[in-house]
Design a protein around this motif. Sequence first.
Motif, mmCIF file in Angstrom:
data_model
loop_
_atom_site.group_PDB
_atom_site.id
_atom_site.type_symbol
_atom_site.label_atom_id
_atom_site.label_comp_id
_atom_site.label_asym_id
_atom_site.label_seq_id
_atom_site.Cartn_x
_atom_site.Cartn_y
_atom_site.Cartn_z
ATOM 1 N N ARG A 1 45.046 23.327 33.991
ATOM 2 C CA ARG A 1 43.825 23.083 34.759
ATOM 3 C C ARG A 1 43.399 24.364 35.476
ATOM 4 O O ARG A 1 42.231 24.738 35.467
ATOM 5 C CB ARG A 1 44.122 21.960 35.749
ATOM 6 C CG ARG A 1 42.941 21.446 36.468
ATOM 7 C CD ARG A 1 43.229 20.059 37.053
ATOM 8 N NE ARG A 1 42.228 19.763 38.055
ATOM 9 C CZ ARG A 1 42.443 19.819 39.355
ATOM 10 N NH1 ARG A 1 43.634 20.126 39.826
ATOM 11 N NH2 ARG A 1 41.462 19.552 40.202
ATOM 12 N N HIS A 2 44.374 25.041 36.079
ATOM 13 C CA HIS A 2 44.050 26.282 36.784
ATOM 14 C C HIS A 2 43.606 27.374 35.819
ATOM 15 O O HIS A 2 42.717 28.149 36.119
ATOM 16 C CB HIS A 2 45.243 26.751 37.621
ATOM 17 C CG HIS A 2 45.286 26.085 38.962
ATOM 18 N ND1 HIS A 2 46.164 25.064 39.256
ATOM 19 C CD2 HIS A 2 44.510 26.264 40.053
ATOM 20 C CE1 HIS A 2 45.939 24.646 40.490
ATOM 21 N NE2 HIS A 2 44.946 25.359 40.998
ATOM 22 N N LYS A 3 44.259 27.391 34.648
ATOM 23 C CA LYS A 3 43.902 28.412 33.667
ATOM 24 C C LYS A 3 42.454 28.215 33.207
ATOM 25 O O LYS A 3 41.695 29.185 33.090
ATOM 26 C CB LYS A 3 44.863 28.335 32.470
ATOM 27 C CG LYS A 3 44.751 29.522 31.544
ATOM 28 C CD LYS A 3 45.912 29.567 30.545
ATOM 29 C CE LYS A 3 45.578 30.513 29.415
ATOM 30 N NZ LYS A 3 45.114 29.848 28.198
ATOM 31 N N ALA A 4 42.076 26.954 32.999
ATOM 32 C CA ALA A 4 40.701 26.668 32.567
ATOM 33 C C ALA A 4 39.712 27.081 33.653
ATOM 34 O O ALA A 4 38.658 27.661 33.363
ATOM 35 C CB ALA A 4 40.560 25.183 32.235
ATOM 36 N N ILE B 1 35.750 31.109 36.111
ATOM 37 C CA ILE B 1 35.481 32.040 37.217
ATOM 38 C C ILE B 1 35.299 33.458 36.675
ATOM 39 O O ILE B 1 34.358 34.159 37.056
ATOM 40 C CB ILE B 1 36.615 31.971 38.267
ATOM 41 C CG1 ILE B 1 36.590 30.603 38.954
ATOM 42 C CG2 ILE B 1 36.476 33.094 39.284
ATOM 43 C CD1 ILE B 1 37.834 30.283 39.768
ATOM 44 N N GLU B 2 36.173 33.825 35.755
ATOM 45 C CA GLU B 2 36.068 35.168 35.138
ATOM 46 C C GLU B 2 34.701 35.360 34.492
ATOM 47 O O GLU B 2 34.047 36.386 34.678
ATOM 48 C CB GLU B 2 37.144 35.346 34.053
ATOM 49 C CG GLU B 2 38.580 35.435 34.560
ATOM 50 C CD GLU B 2 38.867 36.730 35.283
ATOM 51 O OE1 GLU B 2 38.062 37.678 35.136
ATOM 52 O OE2 GLU B 2 39.876 36.778 36.006
ATOM 53 N N ALA B 3 34.284 34.346 33.722
ATOM 54 C CA ALA B 3 33.011 34.442 33.008
ATOM 55 C C ALA B 3 31.857 34.535 34.013
ATOM 56 O O ALA B 3 30.938 35.344 33.857
ATOM 57 C CB ALA B 3 32.830 33.239 32.102
ATOM 58 N N PHE B 4 31.943 33.728 35.063
ATOM 59 C CA PHE B 4 30.909 33.716 36.104
ATOM 60 C C PHE B 4 30.834 35.090 36.780
ATOM 61 O O PHE B 4 29.762 35.675 36.922
ATOM 62 C CB PHE B 4 31.235 32.612 37.101
ATOM 63 C CG PHE B 4 30.519 32.726 38.409
ATOM 64 C CD1 PHE B 4 29.163 32.434 38.506
ATOM 65 C CD2 PHE B 4 31.204 33.126 39.553
ATOM 66 C CE1 PHE B 4 28.510 32.540 39.719
ATOM 67 C CE2 PHE B 4 30.544 33.235 40.769
ATOM 68 C CZ PHE B 4 29.192 32.947 40.865
ATOM 69 N N LEU B 5 31.997 35.607 37.189
ATOM 70 C CA LEU B 5 32.030 36.894 37.900
ATOM 71 C C LEU B 5 31.503 38.025 37.033
ATOM 72 O O LEU B 5 30.668 38.814 37.474
ATOM 73 C CB LEU B 5 33.456 37.206 38.356
ATOM 74 C CG LEU B 5 33.978 36.409 39.561
ATOM 75 C CD1 LEU B 5 35.424 36.787 39.853
ATOM 76 C CD2 LEU B 5 33.098 36.645 40.790
#
Lengths: 124, 234
Positions: A85-88, A93-97
């Motif tokens: 769940r955290h990995k997803a 978040i990575e993509a957003f940032l």
Amino acid sequence: MGWSFHGNLPVYLQIASKIRADIISGKYTAEEQIPPVRQLAYEAAVNPNTMQRALAQLEAEGLLIARGTVGRFVTENPEILAKARHKAADELIEAFLSGCREMGFESNEIMQMLIEKGDPSCQF
Amino acid sequence: MSILECRNLYKGYGNKKVLENMNISVPSGKIIGLLGPNGCGKSTLIKMICGLLVPDAGEIRVSGIPIGAETNRLISYLPERTYLNAGMSVTELITYFQEFYTDFDPHRARQMLDDLKIDPQAKIRTLSKGTREKVQLIMVMSRNARLYLLDEPIAGVDPASRDYILQTILQNYNPEATIIITTHLIYDIERVLDEFVFLGFGGEVIMSGNADDVRAQYGKTLDELFREVFRYVQ
């Protein structure tokens, strides 16, 4: 037809992501048996060996457990589920940032926008 | 164990050479896309595997057996053109196939006709070109063959029926059997393929491999890779 896929990532990895998301969102719950390869392949309209490969990937991650000829089950291990769940979330978040940074936003602006969009009353 | 083995194949029509020293080996239990530009010899190869054409030189074996009556029993072939008797009704056709092929499953055929809303009483003559193609594919996929040879199975049918046909192929496909599909509509079929073979002129195998690995290796779909490999320079 079936599930939709985009061009630059192998289909088996895209299937693995989709089933992983289904497990995280609770469509498949802990200890639940998932449908057999053939049925999933038919639903997704993909080659059964591609589906098999996706499920093997999720087995390697520990999210699915194969029980011999009976079938595959979602793990009951809460740590593995929490980790997935955290990995997803991390991936989103990575993509957003990286998307925001590409548009030239600074970190403090991004944080500001995130708090305003999300929950302005949120305190850290 | 390979279901199909072609060694040093040569075939020409008059002065025109179509296949020149072609070598190909196809493993059992896979869905394989035989892809190449018009005139590269795809249909010629398929017709030779069915025994409809005889190679000028070289050898073809199906399941280890040289081409003949014994291999024809193992093969279910969808030609690029329809050969159905236009005066027959769809129901008569089912009976005909049932008498002809011991591995034909009439229930499977009727189910598929029903799913695609094709009237079994209709005469072949009255069906549209696309519907005839569907009927023919239904007949071919209703056999329990070891090797299915589908020459352009989805060329003339609408996109919704194309989806149904691909799902039909997936659903009726026995993991022991092998399906070889030739097509130009690569984008539509790439997700159902295990392996692909790119055939160039003269039947040269330009590239082959696992269809899904193409995306990891080249960052593009099989369709995009095909367009790049066979690009015509202006």
